[in-house]
Design a protein around this motif. Structure first.
Motif, PDB file in Angstrom:
ATOM      1  N   ARG A   1      36.109   2.343  61.231  1.00 18.82           N
ATOM      2  CA  ARG A   1      34.674   1.685  61.292  1.00 18.82           C
ATOM      3  C   ARG A   1      35.159  -0.218  61.663  1.00 18.82           C
ATOM      4  O   ARG A   1      34.263  -0.680  61.783  1.00 18.82           O
ATOM      5  CB  ARG A   1      34.252   1.629  59.746  1.00 18.82           C
ATOM      6  N   VAL A   2      36.533  -0.453  61.683  1.00 22.56           N
ATOM      7  CA  VAL A   2      36.627  -1.905  62.070  1.00 22.56           C
ATOM      8  C   VAL A   2      36.109  -2.007  63.570  1.00 22.56           C
ATOM      9  O   VAL A   2      35.748  -3.342  63.785  1.00 22.56           O
ATOM     10  CB  VAL A   2      38.201  -2.020  61.851  1.00 22.56           C
ATOM     11  N   PHE A   3      36.048  -0.907  64.332  1.00 19.37           N
ATOM     12  CA  PHE A   3      35.521  -1.189  65.479  1.00 19.37           C
ATOM     13  C   PHE A   3      34.159  -1.617  65.807  1.00 19.37           C
ATOM     14  O   PHE A   3      33.518  -2.309  66.612  1.00 19.37           O
ATOM     15  CB  PHE A   3      35.649   0.131  66.255  1.00 19.37           C
ATOM     16  N   ARG A   4      33.327  -1.129  64.547  1.00 18.44           N
ATOM     17  CA  ARG A   4      31.979  -1.615  64.449  1.00 18.44           C
ATOM     18  C   ARG A   4      31.730  -3.079  64.189  1.00 18.44           C
ATOM     19  O   ARG A   4      30.737  -3.641  64.607  1.00 18.44           O
ATOM     20  CB  ARG A   4      31.238  -0.880  63.129  1.00 18.44           C
ATOM     21  N   LEU A   5      32.846  -3.504  63.706  1.00 13.04           N
ATOM     22  CA  LEU A   5      32.849  -4.927  63.308  1.00 13.04           C
ATOM     23  C   LEU A   5      33.015  -5.931  64.726  1.00 13.04           C
ATOM     24  O   LEU A   5      32.342  -6.692  65.060  1.00 13.04           O
ATOM     25  CB  LEU A   5      33.810  -5.322  62.485  1.00 13.04           C
ATOM     26  N   PHE A   6      33.886  -5.137  65.645  1.00 14.43           N
ATOM     27  CA  PHE A   6      34.229  -5.864  67.015  1.00 14.43           C
ATOM     28  C   PHE A   6      32.824  -5.837  67.650  1.00 14.43           C
ATOM     29  O   PHE A   6      32.757  -6.769  68.287  1.00 14.43           O
ATOM     30  CB  PHE A   6      35.447  -4.972  67.671  1.00 14.43           C
ATOM     31  N   ARG A   7      32.084  -4.614  67.533  1.00 15.25           N
ATOM     32  CA  ARG A   7      30.780  -4.629  68.147  1.00 15.25           C
ATOM     33  C   ARG A   7      29.933  -5.639  68.081  1.00 15.25           C
ATOM     34  O   ARG A   7      29.202  -6.320  68.680  1.00 15.25           O
ATOM     35  CB  ARG A   7      30.130  -3.211  68.143  1.00 15.25           C
ATOM     36  N   VAL A   8      29.775  -5.923  66.488  1.00 19.95           N
ATOM     37  CA  VAL A   8      28.884  -7.069  65.970  1.00 19.95           C
ATOM     38  C   VAL A   8      29.252  -8.346  66.704  1.00 19.95           C
ATOM     39  O   VAL A   8      28.640  -9.242  67.197  1.00 19.95           O
ATOM     40  CB  VAL A   8      28.817  -6.941  64.339  1.00 19.95           C
ATOM     41  N   LEU A   9      30.692  -8.635  66.648  1.00 16.63           N
ATOM     42  CA  LEU A   9      31.169  -9.847  66.790  1.00 16.63           C
ATOM     43  C   LEU A   9      30.882 -10.138  68.505  1.00 16.63           C
ATOM     44  O   LEU A   9      30.784 -11.149  68.952  1.00 16.63           O
ATOM     45  CB  LEU A   9      32.571 -10.019  66.631  1.00 16.63           C
ATOM     46  N   MET A  10      31.054  -8.968  69.231  1.00 16.92           N
ATOM     47  CA  MET A  10      30.999  -8.931  70.745  1.00 16.92           C
ATOM     48  C   MET A  10      29.316  -9.565  70.840  1.00 16.92           C
ATOM     49  O   MET A  10      29.244 -10.186  71.997  1.00 16.92           O
ATOM     50  CB  MET A  10      31.504  -7.657  71.283  1.00 16.92           C
ATOM     51  N   GLU A  11      28.693  -8.855  70.413  1.00 18.87           N
ATOM     52  CA  GLU A  11      27.074  -9.078  70.604  1.00 18.87           C
ATOM     53  C   GLU A  11      26.553 -10.124  70.082  1.00 18.87           C
ATOM     54  O   GLU A  11      25.558 -10.746  70.419  1.00 18.87           O
ATOM     55  CB  GLU A  11      26.276  -7.976  69.950  1.00 18.87           C
ATOM     56  N   ALA A  12      27.310 -10.769  69.219  1.00 17.01           N
ATOM     57  CA  ALA A  12      26.658 -12.146  68.534  1.00 17.01           C
ATOM     58  C   ALA A  12      27.005 -13.331  69.158  1.00 17.01           C
ATOM     59  O   ALA A  12      27.803 -13.480  70.227  1.00 17.01           O
ATOM     60  CB  ALA A  12      27.671 -12.339  66.995  1.00 17.01           C
ATOM     61  N   ASP A  13      26.212 -14.539  69.052  1.00 13.97           N
ATOM     62  CA  ASP A  13      26.384 -15.728  69.742  1.00 13.97           C
ATOM     63  C   ASP A  13      27.095 -16.595  68.940  1.00 13.97           C
ATOM     64  O   ASP A  13      26.934 -17.016  67.927  1.00 13.97           O
ATOM     65  CB  ASP A  13      24.972 -16.154  69.785  1.00 13.97           C
ATOM     66  N   LEU A  14      28.191 -16.846  69.656  1.00 12.43           N
ATOM     67  CA  LEU A  14      29.345 -17.725  68.804  1.00 12.43           C
ATOM     68  C   LEU A  14      29.653 -18.948  69.599  1.00 12.43           C
ATOM     69  O   LEU A  14      30.646 -19.735  69.162  1.00 12.43           O
ATOM     70  CB  LEU A  14      30.718 -16.852  69.018  1.00 12.43           C
ATOM     71  N   THR A  15      28.473 -19.596  70.319  1.00 10.09           N
ATOM     72  CA  THR A  15      28.781 -20.760  70.872  1.00 10.09           C
ATOM     73  C   THR A  15      28.697 -22.040  69.815  1.00 10.09           C
ATOM     74  O   THR A  15      29.222 -22.864  70.194  1.00 10.09           O
ATOM     75  CB  THR A  15      27.571 -21.121  71.789  1.00 10.09           C
TER      76      THR A  15
ATOM     77  N   LEU B   1      40.171 -17.311  66.679  1.00  5.92           N
ATOM     78  CA  LEU B   1      40.609 -16.611  67.727  1.00  5.92           C
ATOM     79  C   LEU B   1      39.932 -15.836  68.525  1.00  5.92           C
ATOM     80  O   LEU B   1      39.952 -15.880  69.959  1.00  5.92           O
ATOM     81  CB  LEU B   1      42.371 -16.180  67.483  1.00  5.92           C
ATOM     82  N   PHE B   2      39.352 -15.046  67.952  1.00  7.64           N
ATOM     83  CA  PHE B   2      38.327 -13.851  68.598  1.00  7.64           C
ATOM     84  C   PHE B   2      37.127 -14.676  69.390  1.00  7.64           C
ATOM     85  O   PHE B   2      36.966 -14.430  70.503  1.00  7.64           O
ATOM     86  CB  PHE B   2      37.661 -13.070  67.726  1.00  7.64           C
TER      87      PHE B   2
ATOM     88  N   ARG C   1      35.153 -16.471  74.514  1.00  9.61           N
ATOM     89  CA  ARG C   1      34.731 -17.674  75.185  1.00  9.61           C
ATOM     90  C   ARG C   1      35.191 -17.793  76.561  1.00  9.61           C
ATOM     91  O   ARG C   1      34.701 -18.215  77.586  1.00  9.61           O
ATOM     92  CB  ARG C   1      34.380 -19.100  74.517  1.00  9.61           C
ATOM     93  N   ASP C   2      36.406 -17.842  76.240  1.00  9.63           N
ATOM     94  CA  ASP C   2      37.376 -18.057  77.600  1.00  9.63           C
ATOM     95  C   ASP C   2      37.840 -16.886  78.452  1.00  9.63           C
ATOM     96  O   ASP C   2      38.111 -16.958  79.845  1.00  9.63           O
ATOM     97  CB  ASP C   2      38.739 -19.000  77.371  1.00  9.63           C
ATOM     98  N   GLY C   3      37.959 -15.757  78.022  1.00  8.20           N
ATOM     99  CA  GLY C   3      38.367 -14.444  78.673  1.00  8.20           C
ATOM    100  C   GLY C   3      39.684 -14.560  79.131  1.00  8.20           C
ATOM    101  O   GLY C   3      40.570 -15.121  78.311  1.00  8.20           O
TER     102      GLY C   3
END
Length: 452
Positions: A174-188, A236-237, A242-244
């Protein structure tokens, strides 16, 4: 405000009416892209009139909250809480009854989230961009596995069977669901100054806690450690998102510090999360297999690796150097001075090597004495070999002779007073001259670096 769309126009995001052309523009694709920005959604072509209209009604859906920041933050916190309860239950099965209802509440929330996303996206939930579809399918699989796990736990009397163990371990995915939330979130917002100041404060607190954790025994340090590691991992994430791939670009200006940050966080994750999880998996599997010797051996090896990896936490102090600007200037100056320092060190080693050979032959081999029997062998012990002579001379040069070495040199000077002149010459050429040169090289490079 609802961005209503008619065959002739529509309300844009500012609430003003946007007219659409009644004839096809020359560059239809460009016009579609422009109108998509103006109307706030994708556009399609009307085949009868040759105009472009908006087809995005998702912003008016009652399920649109699944894409809002507050709901994604709630989902991320729920996933973290669920992972904590899962790991506690795997580590101590006796906590199962106490954690049963919290797990059910979290599972109901995940099911509600999945249904809400299906209602919001409709057919595009499984038919759309490949990346989004993969995440959606993974959500369905993880939640379905959780439902099956609950059913097996309720209806099977043997909760230690291989099937139940596999489904219990699958909860961790289920930790992968956390990655999805972070990938779709606006972290600017992580690029702003207040977040960087917060990270600097966290680094300072972490440096203080490391010394307290070393000297004071307290179970609460465990929770502080994981909270700090979650903050570092999130930082770090956000940087990687941001930089890829440019984050690891060797030609970039921050390549060195990026590599240091990645190494620090990776070692900490290995120490605090991956190694304990591996130990837990081995423990569960070994318990399920009856505790055979191979399982216990693997568990012991994993614990040994975990203890060794724990020493890598000291690398976090490097982040303090990056956060405090005067310390950063000092480190940059030292790094810039390394080239000159290396040559001074090589000159020092060569000088000690030459002096060590002379000292070993004259004193250690008793060539300087007319009658070798007048000197005790205990006095010659610091000069019997070249490495021992070099180390003794180095300690004399740095002013850190042991009591035994001091007594040996004093006895040597009493027996042969001419040694005093050789000792004075060595101290002047090594301790005064070479160390002064080393200090001058470092000071000059630090001054030039600070000016730049």
């Amino acid at each position: 405000m609802r961005a209503a769309v008619t065959p002739f126009g529509g309300l844009n995001r500012n609430g003003s009416y946007q007219l659409l052309p009644t004839s096809p523009p020359k560059d239809l694709n460009l016009r579609k892209s422009t109108l998509s920005t103006e109307l706030g959604g994708p556009v399609i072509e009307n085949p009868r009139r040759g105009i472009v209209i908006s087809s995005d009604d998702k912003m008016f859906s009652p399920w649109r909250f699944v894409e809002e920041g507050w709901f994604q933050s709630l989902a991320a916190c729920s996933i973290i809480a669920n992972l904590i309860t899962i790991l506690y239950q795997l580590n101590d099965p006796s906590l199962g009854p106490a954690l049963f209802w919290p797990n059910q509440v979290l599972l109901c929330f995940f099911i509600f989230e999945l249904v809400s996303r299906i209602k919001f996206f409709g057919r595009s939930f499984l038919v759309g961009p490949l990346g989004q579809v993969v995440w959606n399918v993974m959500d369905i699989i993880v939640i379905a596995a959780a439902v099956v796990d609950i059913g097996l736990e309720l209806f099977l009397s043997n909760n230690n069977s291989s099937v139940v163990i596999v489904f219990k371990l699958s909860r961790v995915f289920r930790v992968f669901r956390l990655f999805r939330v972070l990938m779709e979130a606006d972290l600017t917002w992580t690029q702003e100054g207040h977040f960087q100041s917060f990270i600097g404060i966290v680094i300072g607190i972490n440096g203080l806690l490391m010394s307290l954790e070393t000297d004071i025994e307290w179970d609460g340090w465990f929770y502080f450690e994981h909270v700090l590691l979650m903050i570092y991992s999130f930082e770090l994430f956000a940087s990687l998102k941001r930089d890829g791939l440019a984050f690891f670009d060797s030609k970039g200006p921050d390549f060195f510090w990026n590599s240091i940050d990645f190494t620090i966080v990776f070692c900490s994750v290995m120490d605090s999360w991956l190694m304990p999880f591996l130990t837990l998996v081995i423990k569960v599997l070994a318990g399920n297999s009856g505790g055979d010797s191979s399982g216990k051996s693997a568990l012991g090896q994993a614990l040994m690796l975990m203890r060794m990896a724990r020493l890598m936490r000291i690398l976090r102090l490097i982040k303090l150097v990056k956060a405090v600007r005067p310390l950063l200037f000092l480190v940059v100056g030292v790094i810039a001075a390394l080239q000159g320092v290396v040559w001074v060190l090589i000159l020092t080693v060569v000088s000690l090597y030459a002096a060590g050979i002379v000292t070993t032959r004259l004193i250690g081999h008793k060539m300087i004495f007319a009658d070798p029997s007048i000197i005790d062998d205990e006095v010659l012990s610091p000069f019997l070999t070249v490495p021992e002579s070099m180390f003794t001379l180095f300690r004399a040069m740095s002013g850190s002779l042991s009591q035994k070495e001091e007594l040996a040199i004093d006895e040597l000077m009493k027996t042969l007073p001419a040694v005093k002149f050789a000792f004075v010459f060595f101290m002047v050429t090594s301790s005064w001259t070479l160390l002064s040169i080393l200090t001058a090289v470092v000071s000059e490079n630090m001054i030039s670096t600070t000016q730049q």
